[in-house]
Design a protein around this motif. Structure first.
Motif, mmCIF file in Angstrom:
data_model
loop_
_atom_site.group_PDB
_atom_site.id
_atom_site.type_symbol
_atom_site.label_atom_id
_atom_site.label_comp_id
_atom_site.label_asym_id
_atom_site.label_seq_id
_atom_site.Cartn_x
_atom_site.Cartn_y
_atom_site.Cartn_z
ATOM 1 N N ALA A 106 21.838 10.109 1.728
ATOM 2 C CA ALA A 106 21.732 10.689 0.384
ATOM 3 C C ALA A 106 20.348 11.271 0.108
ATOM 4 O O ALA A 106 20.199 12.060 -0.832
ATOM 5 N N ILE A 107 19.347 10.907 0.889
ATOM 6 C CA ILE A 107 17.977 11.367 0.642
ATOM 7 C C ILE A 107 17.592 12.345 1.741
ATOM 8 O O ILE A 107 17.741 12.036 2.927
ATOM 9 N N PRO A 108 17.095 13.528 1.396
ATOM 10 C CA PRO A 108 16.649 14.483 2.438
ATOM 11 C C PRO A 108 15.511 13.901 3.266
ATOM 12 O O PRO A 108 14.682 13.141 2.758
ATOM 13 N N PRO A 109 15.456 14.230 4.553
ATOM 14 C CA PRO A 109 14.385 13.672 5.403
ATOM 15 C C PRO A 109 12.983 14.020 4.926
ATOM 16 O O PRO A 109 12.060 13.214 5.081
ATOM 17 N N TRP A 110 12.787 15.233 4.357
ATOM 18 C CA TRP A 110 11.452 15.611 3.935
ATOM 19 C C TRP A 110 10.970 14.793 2.734
ATOM 20 O O TRP A 110 9.775 14.801 2.394
ATOM 21 N N ILE A 111 11.885 14.087 2.082
ATOM 22 C CA ILE A 111 11.512 13.154 1.021
ATOM 23 C C ILE A 111 11.476 11.722 1.543
ATOM 24 O O ILE A 111 10.571 10.945 1.217
ATOM 25 N N LEU A 112 12.448 11.383 2.378
ATOM 26 C CA LEU A 112 12.572 10.011 2.857
ATOM 27 C C LEU A 112 11.385 9.589 3.715
ATOM 28 O O LEU A 112 10.832 8.499 3.524
ATOM 29 N N VAL A 113 10.986 10.440 4.653
ATOM 30 C CA VAL A 113 9.930 10.042 5.590
ATOM 31 C C VAL A 113 8.581 9.856 4.882
ATOM 32 O O VAL A 113 7.940 8.807 5.040
ATOM 33 N N PRO A 114 8.079 10.844 4.093
ATOM 34 C CA PRO A 114 6.789 10.604 3.420
ATOM 35 C C PRO A 114 6.836 9.425 2.451
ATOM 36 O O PRO A 114 5.870 8.655 2.364
ATOM 37 N N ALA A 115 7.959 9.289 1.719
ATOM 38 C CA ALA A 115 8.055 8.172 0.779
ATOM 39 C C ALA A 115 8.045 6.829 1.515
ATOM 40 O O ALA A 115 7.417 5.870 1.063
ATOM 41 N N SER A 116 8.717 6.766 2.643
ATOM 42 C CA SER A 116 8.744 5.520 3.413
ATOM 43 C C SER A 116 7.374 5.190 3.977
ATOM 44 O O SER A 116 6.936 4.033 3.951
ATOM 45 N N LEU A 117 6.674 6.196 4.505
ATOM 46 C CA LEU A 117 5.333 5.953 5.039
ATOM 47 C C LEU A 117 4.369 5.515 3.938
ATOM 48 O O LEU A 117 3.530 4.627 4.152
ATOM 49 N N GLY A 118 4.481 6.141 2.771
ATOM 50 C CA GLY A 118 3.636 5.720 1.652
ATOM 51 C C GLY A 118 3.935 4.300 1.209
ATOM 52 O O GLY A 118 3.028 3.526 0.893
ATOM 53 N N ALA A 119 5.226 3.938 1.195
ATOM 54 C CA ALA A 119 5.598 2.576 0.820
ATOM 55 C C ALA A 119 5.093 1.567 1.854
ATOM 56 O O ALA A 119 4.625 0.481 1.494
ATOM 57 N N LEU A 120 5.189 1.917 3.138
ATOM 58 C CA LEU A 120 4.691 1.018 4.178
ATOM 59 C C LEU A 120 3.183 0.812 4.055
ATOM 60 O O LEU A 120 2.675 -0.303 4.239
ATOM 61 N N TYR A 121 2.456 1.877 3.733
ATOM 62 C CA TYR A 121 1.014 1.743 3.555
ATOM 63 C C TYR A 121 0.698 0.852 2.354
ATOM 64 O O TYR A 121 -0.197 0.001 2.417
ATOM 65 N N SER A 122 1.428 1.030 1.272
ATOM 66 C CA SER A 122 1.186 0.202 0.083
ATOM 67 C C SER A 122 1.476 -1.269 0.368
ATOM 68 O O SER A 122 0.759 -2.156 -0.109
ATOM 69 N N LEU A 123 2.512 -1.524 1.141
ATOM 70 C CA LEU A 123 2.853 -2.909 1.463
ATOM 71 C C LEU A 123 1.839 -3.555 2.396
ATOM 72 O O LEU A 123 1.751 -4.783 2.462
ATOM 73 N N SER A 124 1.085 -2.739 3.127
ATOM 74 C CA SER A 124 0.111 -3.285 4.071
ATOM 75 C C SER A 124 -1.259 -3.535 3.440
ATOM 76 O O SER A 124 -2.145 -4.076 4.108
ATOM 77 N N LEU A 125 -1.456 -3.163 2.180
ATOM 78 C CA LEU A 125 -2.748 -3.371 1.536
ATOM 79 C C LEU A 125 -3.020 -4.856 1.336
ATOM 80 O O LEU A 125 -2.113 -5.632 1.008
ATOM 81 N N ARG A 126 -4.262 -5.240 1.534
ATOM 82 C CA ARG A 126 -4.638 -6.633 1.330
ATOM 83 C C ARG A 126 -4.660 -6.971 -0.152
ATOM 84 O O ARG A 126 -4.946 -6.113 -1.002
ATOM 85 N N ILE A 127 -4.362 -8.205 -0.439
ATOM 86 C CA ILE A 127 -4.503 -8.730 -1.795
ATOM 87 C C ILE A 127 -5.902 -9.331 -1.899
ATOM 88 O O ILE A 127 -6.204 -10.352 -1.281
ATOM 89 N N GLY A 128 -6.749 -8.701 -2.645
ATOM 90 C CA GLY A 128 -8.125 -9.162 -2.744
ATOM 91 C C GLY A 128 -8.945 -8.767 -1.526
ATOM 92 O O GLY A 128 -8.435 -8.203 -0.554
ATOM 93 N N ASN A 129 -10.224 -9.065 -1.584
ATOM 94 C CA ASN A 129 -11.125 -8.721 -0.491
ATOM 95 C C ASN A 129 -12.287 -9.712 -0.475
ATOM 96 O O ASN A 129 -12.628 -10.301 -1.505
ATOM 97 N N GLU A 130 -12.857 -9.898 0.698
ATOM 98 C CA GLU A 130 -14.014 -10.771 0.858
ATOM 99 C C GLU A 130 -15.036 -10.103 1.763
ATOM 100 O O GLU A 130 -14.663 -9.460 2.753
ATOM 101 N N GLU A 131 -16.289 -10.268 1.411
ATOM 102 C CA GLU A 131 -17.398 -9.805 2.243
ATOM 103 C C GLU A 131 -18.388 -10.946 2.375
ATOM 104 O O GLU A 131 -18.642 -11.670 1.404
#
Length: 246
Positions: A106-131
């Protein structure tokens, strides 16, 4: 809340060792650990669902080269590409997995692929940070900065004592304000090593780290060097660097 404003924690395992931690995570209590574990588990499940959705869209492409399904007489080798594809196809043909081919069609590939990659990047972000800044008298100092995502390794740098010129408080313009930050002067290098470069703690925390690091490095006589706090007044090395506001 899972995150907070950057704050300073100090560890002194011995008189000659000190670790300064600037973190946006609250103290790790048992409920917080359970909450973080549950969130990362849900993120993992969501990421696997997105990958399964992309695989479903790929298998629907008439130009994709997929490995033929195994027959009843021939089983694919364990953990091979054919075996993984076989498991994925079994998931897609199950009742819960049958929704993925419907969404992918139901979703065109030119929408599905960038949206999926963006979602994967958002899910990989750390919660908080430490230095961290680790000071070892007679050995050197080590700076550590966490990556933005869970896939980025911890960035560390160790500077031997003989290469440490000094530890100073520097100042720079950031937007229309002035920010103070801790730096390590390395002998033989033109660039200063910025401590806590991402979180940039408050001035009073920077002063506390400066005093503790110099005391640990130089002992009781470390206060005679420039860049320390004396009678409530701080000497800073002024910088002509202008930082862009974020």
């Amino acid at each position: 809340m899972l995150t907070t404003a950057p704050y300073l924690r100090t560890r002194r395992p011995s008189p000659t060792t000190a670790e300064f931690i600037v973190s946006t995570l609250p103290p790790m209590t048992v409920p917080l650990r359970l909450a973080l574990g549950a969130i990362y588990f849900l993120r993992l499940v969501a990421a696997l669902g997105i990958l399964l959705l992309l695989f479903s869209a790929w298998t629907q492409d008439s130009y994709s080269y997929s490995t033929p399904l195994t027959t009843a007489a021939v089983e694919p080798p364990l953990f091979s590409v054919a075996y993984i594809q076989h498991l994925l196809r079994l998931l897609l043909t199950s009742r819960p997995g049958s929704l993925f081919p419907f969404i992918a069609s139901a979703i065109p590939p030119w929408i599905l692929v960038p949206a999926s990659l963006g979602a994967l990047y958002s899910l990989s972000l750390r919660i908080g940070n430490e230095e961290r800044l680790l000071v070892l008298r007679g050995l050197g100092v080590q700076t550590s900065t966490g990556g933005r995502t869970v896939f980025h390794p911890l960035q560390t740098r160790f500077i031997p004592t003989e290469n440490v010129g000094d530890v100073l408080v520097n100042e720079a313009f950031r937007g229309f304000g002035v920010r103070h930050y801790l730096v390590v002067v390395v002998r033989g290098e033109d660039r200063l090593v910025v401590v806590f470069p991402k979180l940039l703690p408050r001035l009073d925390d920077v002063v506390r780290v400066l005093e503790g690091a110099r005391e640990c490095l130089y002992g009781g006589g470390g206060g005679e060097k420039n860049g320390h706090v004396e009678k409530g007044k701080m000497t800073t090395v002024q910088s002509t660097q202008r930082c862009q506001s974020q």
